[in-house]
Design an enzyme around this catalytic site. Structure first.
Site, mmCIF file in Angstrom:
data_model
loop_
_atom_site.group_PDB
_atom_site.id
_atom_site.type_symbol
_atom_site.label_atom_id
_atom_site.label_comp_id
_atom_site.label_asym_id
_atom_site.label_seq_id
_atom_site.Cartn_x
_atom_site.Cartn_y
_atom_site.Cartn_z
ATOM 1 N N ASP A 79 0.824 -1.216 0.000
ATOM 2 C CA ASP A 79 0.000 0.000 0.000
ATOM 3 C C ASP A 79 0.860 1.268 0.000
ATOM 4 O O ASP A 79 0.340 2.379 0.111
ATOM 5 C CB ASP A 79 -0.982 0.004 1.184
ATOM 6 C CG ASP A 79 -0.278 0.101 2.525
ATOM 7 O OD1 ASP A 79 0.972 0.058 2.561
ATOM 8 O OD2 ASP A 79 -0.983 0.221 3.551
ATOM 9 N N ASP B 112 7.756 5.791 21.326
ATOM 10 C CA ASP B 112 7.594 7.231 21.429
ATOM 11 C C ASP B 112 6.392 7.509 22.314
ATOM 12 O O ASP B 112 5.334 6.909 22.134
ATOM 13 C CB ASP B 112 7.338 7.799 20.022
ATOM 14 C CG ASP B 112 8.174 9.026 19.732
ATOM 15 O OD1 ASP B 112 8.012 10.016 20.456
ATOM 16 O OD2 ASP B 112 8.985 8.978 18.785
ATOM 17 N N ASP C 84 8.335 12.764 23.575
ATOM 18 C CA ASP C 84 8.186 13.880 22.654
ATOM 19 C C ASP C 84 7.971 15.203 23.393
ATOM 20 O O ASP C 84 7.147 15.282 24.300
ATOM 21 C CB ASP C 84 6.968 13.585 21.761
ATOM 22 C CG ASP C 84 6.885 14.492 20.557
ATOM 23 O OD1 ASP C 84 7.821 14.461 19.745
ATOM 24 O OD2 ASP C 84 5.883 15.224 20.434
ATOM 25 N N GLU D 52 12.749 14.489 24.900
ATOM 26 C CA GLU D 52 13.110 15.377 23.800
ATOM 27 C C GLU D 52 12.588 16.761 24.096
ATOM 28 O O GLU D 52 11.530 16.919 24.672
ATOM 29 C CB GLU D 52 12.490 14.876 22.503
ATOM 30 C CG GLU D 52 12.907 15.717 21.310
ATOM 31 C CD GLU D 52 11.749 16.253 20.511
ATOM 32 O OE1 GLU D 52 11.949 16.524 19.320
ATOM 33 O OE2 GLU D 52 10.645 16.422 21.067
ATOM 34 N N HIS E 116 14.256 12.021 12.462
ATOM 35 C CA HIS E 116 13.199 12.224 11.471
ATOM 36 C C HIS E 116 12.784 13.686 11.315
ATOM 37 O O HIS E 116 11.937 13.982 10.482
ATOM 38 C CB HIS E 116 11.986 11.374 11.866
ATOM 39 C CG HIS E 116 11.409 11.828 13.178
ATOM 40 N ND1 HIS E 116 12.079 11.688 14.374
ATOM 41 C CD2 HIS E 116 10.243 12.457 13.483
ATOM 42 C CE1 HIS E 116 11.354 12.202 15.351
ATOM 43 N NE2 HIS E 116 10.235 12.669 14.838
ATOM 44 N N ASP E 117 13.328 14.576 12.134
ATOM 45 C CA ASP E 117 12.961 15.994 12.067
ATOM 46 C C ASP E 117 14.018 16.870 11.406
ATOM 47 O O ASP E 117 13.821 18.086 11.289
ATOM 48 C CB ASP E 117 12.742 16.549 13.487
ATOM 49 C CG ASP E 117 11.502 16.009 14.157
ATOM 50 O OD1 ASP E 117 10.567 15.597 13.449
ATOM 51 O OD2 ASP E 117 11.484 15.995 15.408
HETATM 52 O O1 TEU Z 1 9.512 17.481 17.587
HETATM 53 C C1 TEU Z 1 9.731 18.532 18.489
HETATM 54 C C2 TEU Z 1 10.032 19.795 17.922
HETATM 55 O O2 TEU Z 1 10.237 20.775 18.610
HETATM 56 C C3 TEU Z 1 9.987 19.923 16.470
HETATM 57 O O3 TEU Z 1 9.136 20.971 16.228
HETATM 58 C C4 TEU Z 1 11.296 20.205 15.890
HETATM 59 O O4 TEU Z 1 11.851 21.338 16.467
HETATM 60 C C5 TEU Z 1 11.070 20.471 14.453
HETATM 61 O O5 TEU Z 1 10.600 19.292 13.879
HETATM 62 C C6 TEU Z 1 12.288 20.912 13.775
HETATM 63 O O6 TEU Z 1 11.886 21.379 12.539
HETATM 64 C C7 TEU Z 1 8.712 16.448 18.012
HETATM 65 C C8 TEU Z 1 8.697 15.333 16.990
HETATM 66 O O7 TEU Z 1 9.969 14.772 16.892
HETATM 67 C C9 TEU Z 1 8.178 15.862 15.705
HETATM 68 O O8 TEU Z 1 8.228 14.901 14.678
HETATM 69 C C10 TEU Z 1 6.760 16.312 15.935
HETATM 70 O O9 TEU Z 1 6.270 16.924 14.780
HETATM 71 C C11 TEU Z 1 6.650 17.293 17.100
HETATM 72 O O10 TEU Z 1 7.380 16.874 18.237
HETATM 73 C C12 TEU Z 1 5.211 17.427 17.531
HETATM 74 O O11 TEU Z 1 4.783 16.247 18.138
HETATM 75 CA CA CA Z 2 2.045 -1.186 4.205
#
Ligand code: TEU
Ligand code: CA
Length: 552
Positions: A25, A98, A198, A252, A325-326
């Site tokens: 998918d 998480d 988070d 975090e 991932h951010d």
């Molecule tokens: O990210 C925390 C956060 O402060 C983010 O806004 C980070 O600074 C930003 O992605 C940088 O561009 C956590 C998670 O890791 C993120 O994936 C989530 O979107 C966010 O919290 C909200 O839950």
């Molecule tokens: Ca799948």
């Protein structure tokens, strides 16, 4: 420091949407992860941190949870989850999940009920009247626009520090806190080994006065983060949950700085084991935020690691990471994704695995995956990128080309393009239509191509992981920076009763030299060039060379 599994364990972070699709998918899923557990085990890592897999409408890809007790349909079922956990245990792998506790989805049952004025759940979220027909204060959402949204059913505004679909929970309410502790216990009782928490730094709100700071980053660190009750809550959570399990926690959060770091992780305080601070992650963010890219100072970058090590020495434990991932891909951001791609990817591996603290490897970095540059904003998925596009380009008039340049450097989707398993169509990630386009360089950079190549980035990661595990001085030993003002070299000494190491990374295309006293008493242990050179009693480092010397 006393030894624990989570200090010397090496963490591998999985972004499930992009790891491996098992049913065509186009979306990665739990069965996909199960199918790659032998691969993960072969890296030598010990712990998997799984980004959110709970039920979610995916406004922010799982960070907007509508049900903490169920698995997202796209990812599979609870049976799949249980199987993942037991397959991991069979392989001696631990699982960290998480925990998103600052906010839920606006589709969570708590929020649906909270919108009704007389509901017992009213106080689960942060509701305020407007002021003169506008939002209660000037707070900005971290994902653009006001942090308040007026709700017709509730006839009030609710606070959302992230997207409109991520209303902030009211941690002042003991029932909310208990609700989160129950969630934690549910998963821990299943046998998981801990949580990455988070944005835990923003759960306690100060007052609701206007922020005096024009730059959002300042508002985040000085107004949203480290609120007055944060430590009361974490200590309560420790007592209610952490103290009852053999588990690890890593909090975090934006706004966790050298000034506040110890208050979260000082072992005597019984709060968290580790934090992810952003001192090196925001290093190239200008006053306008992440899409306002500014050059950063290499000496400052090194200082971040040195200062945090000094802060935590003997008192708390650190986490060593360069991306997740951010953030952009580490080899593109801090390394070199051109001529010295392979050397730079290996250099960053050596750095990640030779500093004091727990090492975190983000999926795909072990094969040197790079940033991507999609032409069109439509090819990007991330809500953060789209909201910034709306605010800066559509409403603010910023030049589109200029904005896209920043997107290519900074977008979170750089790290979220699907994992490259092979050179087959869609990199072997899916038989279907991938939810996000692949990086077109997958025929060159993929697991299959690197498996058998002894000189690959992948096999270097494996060697370096083994090296760290065989030389625990790299985990626990003391740290001292060498040549602190050097503009290209990041060099340091690590030592304890078990041994002594000198480690040097050349973050440049220029040759660099490191003077080393008693050079004859050291020998090369591992490095990213097959041979090494010593000239006139100095260590010679070629472009992006990284080397670990061991005291004979
Ligand atoms: O990210 C925390 C956060 O402060 C983010 O806004 C980070 O600074 C930003 O992605 C940088 O561009 C956590 C998670 O890791 C993120 O994936 C989530 O979107 C966010 O919290 C909200 O839950
Ligand atoms: Ca799948």
């Amino acid at each position: 420091m006393n030894r624990t599994w989570w200090k010397e364990g090496i963490v591998y972070q999985i972004y499930p949407r992009s790891y491996k699709d098992s049913n065509g998918d186009g979306v990665g899923d739990l069965n996909g992860i199960i199918s790659q557990l032998d691969y993960i085990k072969s890296l030598g890592v010990d712990i998997i941190w799984l980004c959110p897999v709970y039920q979610s409408p995916n406004d922010d890809n799982g960070y907007d949870i509508s049900d903490y007790y169920n698995i997202m349909d796209e990812f599979g079922t609870m049976d799949d989850f249980d199987r993942l956990l037991s397959e991991m245990k069979q392989r001696g792998l631990r699982l960290v999940m998480d925990l998103v506790a600052n906010h839920t989805s606006d589709e969570h049952q708590w929020f649906l009920e909270s919108r009704e004025k007389d509901s017992p759940k009213r106080d689960y979220y942060i509701w305020r009247d407007g002021v003169d027909g506008a939002a209660p204060n000037n707070w900005q959402s971290i994902f653009s626009g006001s942090a308040w949204k007026y709700d017709e059913i509730a006839s009030q505004y609710y606070l959302h520090l992230f997207t409109k679909k991520q209303p902030d929970l009211n941690w002042e309410n003991p029932a909310v806190r208990q609700g989160i502790y129950d969630v934690m216990k549910f998963w821990l009782d299943k046998g998981i080994d801990g949580f990455r928490m988070d944005v835990i730094s923003v759960i306690s709100k100060k007052n609701y006065e206007d922020s005096p700071y024009p730059a959002l980053n300042d508002t985040i660190s000085k107004v949203y983060a480290n609120g007055p009750k944060i430590h009361e809550y974490l200590q309560e959570m420790h007592q209610e949950v952490m103290s009852k399990y053999d588990m690890m926690t890593v909090g975090e959060g934006p706004g966790i700085s050298l000034e506040t770091g110890l208050s979260y992780v000082d072992e005597a305080r019984k709060e968290l084991n580790m934090v992810f601070h952003f001192d090196h992650m925001f290093i190239d963010h200008g006053a306008g935020g992440k899409f306002d890219v500014v050059p950063y100072d290499f000496v400052h970058f090194k200082q971040v690691f040195a200062k945090w090590d000094e802060l935590l020495r003997g008192r708390g434990w650190g986490s060593i990471f360069l991306g997740n991932h951010d953030f952009p891909r580490i080899v593109s951001r801090f390394g070199n994704d051109g001529d010295y791609w392979s050397q730079a990817a290996k250099l960053l591996a050596t750095m990640l695995l030779s500093l004091r603290g727990t090492s975190y490897i983000y999926q795909g970095d072990e094969i040197g995956m790079t940033n991507v540059a999609f032409d069109s904003i439509e090819d990007y998925d991330d809500v953060e990128t789209h909201n910034s596009y709306q605010e800066e380009v559509v409403e603010g008039g910023r030049d589109l080309e200029d904005f896209m340049k920043a997107v290519h450097i900074q977008a979170r989707d750089n790290a979220r393009t699907p994992m490259h398993w092979s050179n087959e169509e869609n990199a072997g990630f899916t038989d279907g239509n991938p939810w996000l386009k692949l990086n077109p360089n997958y025929p060159k950079i993929n697991v299959a191509a690197q498996q058998e190549d002894d000189a690959s980035v992948l096999n270097y990661y494996r060697k370096m992981v083994r090296f760290r595990k065989a030389h625990l001085t790299l985990v626990y030993g003391d740290f001292e920076m060498l040549a602190p003002d050097h503009q290209q070299l990041f060099a340091y000494r690590r030592w304890d009763e078990g041994g002594e190491y000198v480690i040097a990374h050349n973050f440049s295309e220029q040759e660099s030299t490191l003077a080393l006293d008693n050079i004859a008493t050291y020998e090369k242990a591992i490095g990213n060039y097959p041979d090494h050179q010593i000239k006139d009693g100095q260590v010679q480092l070629r472009p992006w060379e990284s080397i670990i010397y061991q005291k004979k």
